[in-house]
Design a protein around this motif. Structure first.
Motif, PDB file in Angstrom:
ATOM      1  N   GLU A   4      23.900  64.824 -14.351  1.00  0.00           N
ATOM      2  CA  GLU A   4      22.063  63.851 -14.702  1.00  0.00           C
ATOM      3  C   GLU A   4      22.306  63.270 -13.959  1.00  0.00           C
ATOM      4  OE1 GLU A   4      19.524  61.713 -18.005  1.00  0.00           O
ATOM      5  OE2 GLU A   4      22.011  62.190 -18.376  1.00  0.00           O
ATOM      6  N   ILE A   5      20.861  62.781 -13.883  1.00  0.00           N
ATOM      7  CA  ILE A   5      21.029  61.494 -12.659  1.00  0.00           C
ATOM      8  C   ILE A   5      19.838  60.934 -13.576  1.00  0.00           C
ATOM      9  CG2 ILE A   5      19.561  60.931 -10.848  1.00  0.00           C
ATOM     10  CD1 ILE A   5      19.865  63.435  -8.968  1.00  0.00           C
ATOM     11  N   ARG A   6      20.684  59.543 -14.191  1.00  0.00           N
ATOM     12  CA  ARG A   6      19.630  58.905 -15.206  1.00  0.00           C
ATOM     13  C   ARG A   6      19.974  57.230 -14.353  1.00  0.00           C
ATOM     14  NH1 ARG A   6      22.513  58.065 -20.962  1.00  0.00           N
ATOM     15  NH2 ARG A   6      21.968  60.359 -21.027  1.00  0.00           N
ATOM     16  N   HIS A   7      18.878  56.459 -15.679  1.00  0.00           N
ATOM     17  CA  HIS A   7      18.461  55.024 -15.051  1.00  0.00           C
ATOM     18  C   HIS A   7      19.030  54.571 -16.335  1.00  0.00           C
ATOM     19  CE1 HIS A   7      16.090  51.777 -14.740  1.00  0.00           C
ATOM     20  NE2 HIS A   7      15.953  51.381 -13.870  1.00  0.00           N
ATOM     21  N   GLY A   8      19.669  53.170 -15.788  1.00  0.00           N
ATOM     22  CA  GLY A   8      19.971  52.332 -16.828  1.00  0.00           C
ATOM     23  C   GLY A   8      21.628  51.703 -16.540  1.00  0.00           C
ATOM     24  N   GLY A   9      21.987  50.629 -17.561  1.00  0.00           N
ATOM     25  CA  GLY A   9      23.178  49.832 -16.741  1.00  0.00           C
ATOM     26  C   GLY A   9      24.460  50.875 -16.300  1.00  0.00           C
ATOM     27  N   GLY A  10      24.646  51.852 -16.616  1.00  0.00           N
ATOM     28  CA  GLY A  10      25.377  52.184 -15.844  1.00  0.00           C
ATOM     29  C   GLY A  10      27.125  52.501 -16.925  1.00  0.00           C
ATOM     30  N   ASN A  11      27.204  52.173 -17.856  1.00  0.00           N
ATOM     31  CA  ASN A  11      28.454  51.897 -19.088  1.00  0.00           C
ATOM     32  C   ASN A  11      27.484  52.868 -20.653  1.00  0.00           C
ATOM     33  OD1 ASN A  11      30.128  50.608 -17.670  1.00  0.00           O
ATOM     34  ND2 ASN A  11      28.627  48.447 -19.295  1.00  0.00           N
ATOM     35  N   TRP A  12      27.915  54.103 -20.844  1.00  0.00           N
ATOM     36  CA  TRP A  12      28.253  55.395 -21.004  1.00  0.00           C
ATOM     37  C   TRP A  12      28.632  55.614 -21.615  1.00  0.00           C
ATOM     38  CZ3 TRP A  12      24.738  55.863 -16.556  1.00  0.00           C
ATOM     39  CH2 TRP A  12      23.662  54.720 -16.673  1.00  0.00           C
ATOM     40  N   PRO A  13      28.975  55.394 -23.223  1.00  0.00           N
ATOM     41  CA  PRO A  13      30.375  56.083 -23.558  1.00  0.00           C
ATOM     42  C   PRO A  13      31.184  57.796 -23.322  1.00  0.00           C
ATOM     43  CG  PRO A  13      29.376  54.716 -25.250  1.00  0.00           C
ATOM     44  CD  PRO A  13      28.484  54.550 -23.688  1.00  0.00           C
ATOM     45  N   GLY A  14      31.897  58.499 -22.638  1.00  0.00           N
ATOM     46  CA  GLY A  14      32.234  59.773 -23.062  1.00  0.00           C
ATOM     47  C   GLY A  14      31.945  60.363 -21.526  1.00  0.00           C
ATOM     48  N   LEU A  15      30.636  59.110 -20.716  1.00  0.00           N
ATOM     49  CA  LEU A  15      30.135  59.702 -19.513  1.00  0.00           C
ATOM     50  C   LEU A  15      30.803  58.984 -17.741  1.00  0.00           C
ATOM     51  CD1 LEU A  15      26.142  60.109 -20.694  1.00  0.00           C
ATOM     52  CD2 LEU A  15      28.056  61.909 -20.495  1.00  0.00           C
ATOM     53  N   LYS A  16      30.933  59.795 -16.992  1.00  0.00           N
ATOM     54  CA  LYS A  16      31.464  58.631 -16.046  1.00  0.00           C
ATOM     55  C   LYS A  16      30.176  59.035 -14.954  1.00  0.00           C
ATOM     56  CE  LYS A  16      33.952  59.882 -11.551  1.00  0.00           C
ATOM     57  NZ  LYS A  16      34.630  61.677 -10.857  1.00  0.00           N
ATOM     58  N   ALA A  17      29.992  57.256 -14.429  1.00  0.00           N
ATOM     59  CA  ALA A  17      28.799  57.096 -13.631  1.00  0.00           C
ATOM     60  C   ALA A  17      28.615  56.594 -12.504  1.00  0.00           C
ATOM     61  CB  ALA A  17      28.474  56.305 -14.298  1.00  0.00           C
ATOM     62  N   GLU A  18      28.232  57.786 -11.658  1.00  0.00           N
ATOM     63  CA  GLU A  18      28.600  56.958 -10.628  1.00  0.00           C
ATOM     64  C   GLU A  18      27.232  55.767  -9.569  1.00  0.00           C
ATOM     65  OE1 GLU A  18      31.805  58.900  -7.711  1.00  0.00           O
ATOM     66  OE2 GLU A  18      30.940  60.139  -9.465  1.00  0.00           O
ATOM     67  N   ARG A  19      27.143  54.849  -9.443  1.00  0.00           N
ATOM     68  CA  ARG A  19      25.674  54.628  -8.620  1.00  0.00           C
ATOM     69  C   ARG A  19      24.837  55.170  -7.735  1.00  0.00           C
ATOM     70  NH1 ARG A  19      25.154  47.881  -9.583  1.00  0.00           N
ATOM     71  NH2 ARG A  19      22.074  47.444  -8.716  1.00  0.00           N
ATOM     72  N   LEU A  20      24.020  55.327  -7.574  1.00  0.00           N
ATOM     73  CA  LEU A  20      23.081  55.772  -6.529  1.00  0.00           C
ATOM     74  C   LEU A  20      22.489  55.021  -6.056  1.00  0.00           C
ATOM     75  CD1 LEU A  20      22.415  58.970  -8.041  1.00  0.00           C
ATOM     76  CD2 LEU A  20      24.220  58.618  -6.205  1.00  0.00           C
ATOM     77  N   THR A  21      21.099  54.199  -6.363  1.00  0.00           N
ATOM     78  CA  THR A  21      20.645  52.736  -5.859  1.00  0.00           C
ATOM     79  C   THR A  21      20.768  51.667  -6.096  1.00  0.00           C
ATOM     80  OG1 THR A  21      19.297  53.261  -8.396  1.00  0.00           O
ATOM     81  CG2 THR A  21      19.041  54.965  -6.597  1.00  0.00           C
ATOM     82  N   TRP A  22      20.283  50.366  -5.224  1.00  0.00           N
ATOM     83  CA  TRP A  22      20.132  48.554  -5.370  1.00  0.00           C
ATOM     84  C   TRP A  22      19.302  48.564  -4.907  1.00  0.00           C
ATOM     85  CZ3 TRP A  22      24.582  51.980  -4.576  1.00  0.00           C
ATOM     86  CH2 TRP A  22      26.075  51.367  -5.132  1.00  0.00           C
ATOM     87  N   ASP A  23      18.145  48.621  -6.238  1.00  0.00           N
ATOM     88  CA  ASP A  23      16.668  48.397  -5.526  1.00  0.00           C
ATOM     89  C   ASP A  23      16.310  47.062  -5.933  1.00  0.00           C
ATOM     90  OD1 ASP A  23      16.255  51.314  -5.090  1.00  0.00           O
ATOM     91  OD2 ASP A  23      16.180  51.734  -7.640  1.00  0.00           O
ATOM     92  N   LYS A  24      15.130  46.672  -4.586  1.00  0.00           N
ATOM     93  CA  LYS A  24      14.407  45.714  -4.844  1.00  0.00           C
ATOM     94  C   LYS A  24      12.874  46.090  -5.188  1.00  0.00           C
ATOM     95  CE  LYS A  24      17.173  43.980  -0.733  1.00  0.00           C
ATOM     96  NZ  LYS A  24      16.562  43.261   0.560  1.00  0.00           N
ATOM     97  N   VAL A  25      12.032  45.662  -6.164  1.00  0.00           N
ATOM     98  CA  VAL A  25      10.894  45.925  -6.995  1.00  0.00           C
ATOM     99  C   VAL A  25       9.798  44.101  -5.447  1.00  0.00           C
ATOM    100  CG1 VAL A  25       9.331  45.487  -8.482  1.00  0.00           C
ATOM    101  CG2 VAL A  25      11.312  46.698  -8.859  1.00  0.00           C
ATOM    102  N   PHE A  26       8.802  44.982  -5.230  1.00  0.00           N
ATOM    103  CA  PHE A  26       7.544  44.260  -4.661  1.00  0.00           C
ATOM    104  C   PHE A  26       6.687  44.919  -4.800  1.00  0.00           C
ATOM    105  CE2 PHE A  26      10.727  46.568  -2.164  1.00  0.00           C
ATOM    106  CZ  PHE A  26       9.549  47.362  -1.144  1.00  0.00           C
ATOM    107  N   PRO A  27       5.836  44.115  -4.609  1.00  0.00           N
ATOM    108  CA  PRO A  27       3.825  44.893  -4.841  1.00  0.00           C
ATOM    109  C   PRO A  27       3.705  45.558  -3.461  1.00  0.00           C
ATOM    110  CG  PRO A  27       4.004  42.506  -4.769  1.00  0.00           C
ATOM    111  CD  PRO A  27       5.490  42.668  -4.985  1.00  0.00           C
ATOM    112  N   VAL A  28       3.019  46.866  -3.869  1.00  0.00           N
ATOM    113  CA  VAL A  28       2.703  47.688  -2.784  1.00  0.00           C
ATOM    114  C   VAL A  28       1.443  48.261  -2.276  1.00  0.00           C
ATOM    115  CG1 VAL A  28       5.360  48.521  -2.097  1.00  0.00           C
ATOM    116  CG2 VAL A  28       3.543  50.089  -4.032  1.00  0.00           C
ATOM    117  N   CYS A  29       0.342  48.503  -2.036  1.00  0.00           N
ATOM    118  CA  CYS A  29      -0.668  49.448  -1.868  1.00  0.00           C
ATOM    119  C   CYS A  29      -1.019  50.025  -0.695  1.00  0.00           C
ATOM    120  CB  CYS A  29      -1.890  47.640  -2.289  1.00  0.00           C
ATOM    121  SG  CYS A  29      -1.723  47.058  -0.369  1.00  0.00           S
ATOM    122  N   GLY A  30      -2.629  51.068  -1.358  1.00  0.00           N
ATOM    123  CA  GLY A  30      -2.826  51.085   0.274  1.00  0.00           C
ATOM    124  C   GLY A  30      -3.379  50.717   1.310  1.00  0.00           C
TER     125      GLY A  30
END
Length: 302
Positions: free
Chosen positions: A144-170
């Motif tokens: 599974e690819i999921r979004h969150g803080g990375g700590n889910w009991p019973g699951l091994k999680a490896e981080r994929l993204t380090w994101d920034k958020v900013f305004p975009v438009c066409g």
């Protein structure tokens, strides 16, 4: 002993319903009517002598008995699937099943799938999407690819993204409104909202040191970033772009980011799997590939 076990189709209907928390969505997955799913749940509850769901005016909620039964049923189906494959071998089509959120699938994964297919043409891939992360592990799902803080009991999680958020438009919208040179002027523009993320317009205005408009919540809200980004592409307003979602659209000029202010996300996308589960070869190939793609995307974004 077998007489005490309820029929498998009742248990499977329960697992699917518990995953979706909806008879309607469970019926769609099972390919039966809503009433058929409801009847199977009622029969299972009657057989067990316990209610498994609270029927609420707006949806379902597991009872204490239902919550206790869910992991047992899921583990049983998972072990049955794994055991059958181990005893009888994989089917003629060895399929890798990956569960992924809709936004990540459409805006990040889908544009890169050709790379995976070119590298591993023998892997048959099935993507199962949902608007947001749902309970996992589900029967038949390998990764599974999921979004969150990375700590889910019973699951091994490896981080994929380090994101920034900013305004975009066409770019067309920016050309039409040539006076939009300062981020303060966004307070009078049409803002597109995506619910479910920690970072929204209020947080961006605060980080940019700009008083948020009094009607900050006004406008159109979407439950998936795909729709907000499509609206931004069509020129109907400004969306908050997550770098993993929009970097490729900025690179080819379909979107523009007119201002330098951004916020770094507190949550991220992870590739996860149950701890201790033996992973099939195709899952290992996919894991290695997606981590490599994510690292390349991160280097390109810095």
């Amino acid at each position: 002993m077998s007489r005490s076990l309820p029929p498998v189709n009742w248990l499977y209907a329960f697992e699917v319903t518990a995953r979706h928390m909806s008879f309607t969505e469970a019926a769609a997955e099972l390919g039966v009517t809503q009433s058929a799913v409801s009847q199977r749940i009622r029969l299972l509850e009657s057989h067990l002598g316990q209610a498994l769901f609270h029927r609420l005016p707006r949806g379902l909620k597991l009872t204490a008995s239902g919550e206790a039964l869910v992991p047992l049923v899921r583990e049983t189906f998972s072990r049955l699937s794994d055991g059958t494959a181990e005893i009888f071998g994989s089917s003629s089509v060895d399929r890798l099943v990956v569960q992924v959120t809709l936004g990540f699938a459409g805006l990040w994964l889908n544009p890169r799938l050709a790379h995976f297919r070119a590298a591993h043409p023998d892997v048959n891939l099935r993507l199962i999407t949902s608007v947001w992360s749902v309970d996992y592990p589900a029967a038949g799902v390998d990764l599974e690819i999921r979004h969150g803080g990375g700590n889910w009991p019973g699951l091994k999680a490896e981080r994929l993204t380090w994101d920034k958020v900013f305004p975009v438009c066409g770019p067309a919208l920016l050309r039409q409104r040539r006076k939009l040179r300062k981020p303060e002027e966004l307070t009078a523009q049409d803002l597109l909202h995506v619910i479910g993320f920690r970072e929204g317009w209020a947080q961006w205005f605060a980080a940019a040191g700009i008083p948020a408009p009094a009607d900050i919540g006004a406008g159109v809200e979407f439950d998936t970033a795909i729709l907000a980004i499509e609206q931004a592409l069509s020129g109907t307003g400004f969306a908050l772009g997550r770098s993993c979602y929009v970097d490729h659209l900025l690179a080819d000029g379909r979107l523009v980011a007119p201002y330098s202010s951004f916020i770094e996300t507190r949550e991220a996308f992870y590739i996860v799997a149950p701890e201790g589960r033996q992973e099939k070869a195709a899952a290992k190939l996919f894991r290695t590939w997606i981590k490599s793609e994510a690292q390349q995307a991160r280097r390109a974004s810095i």
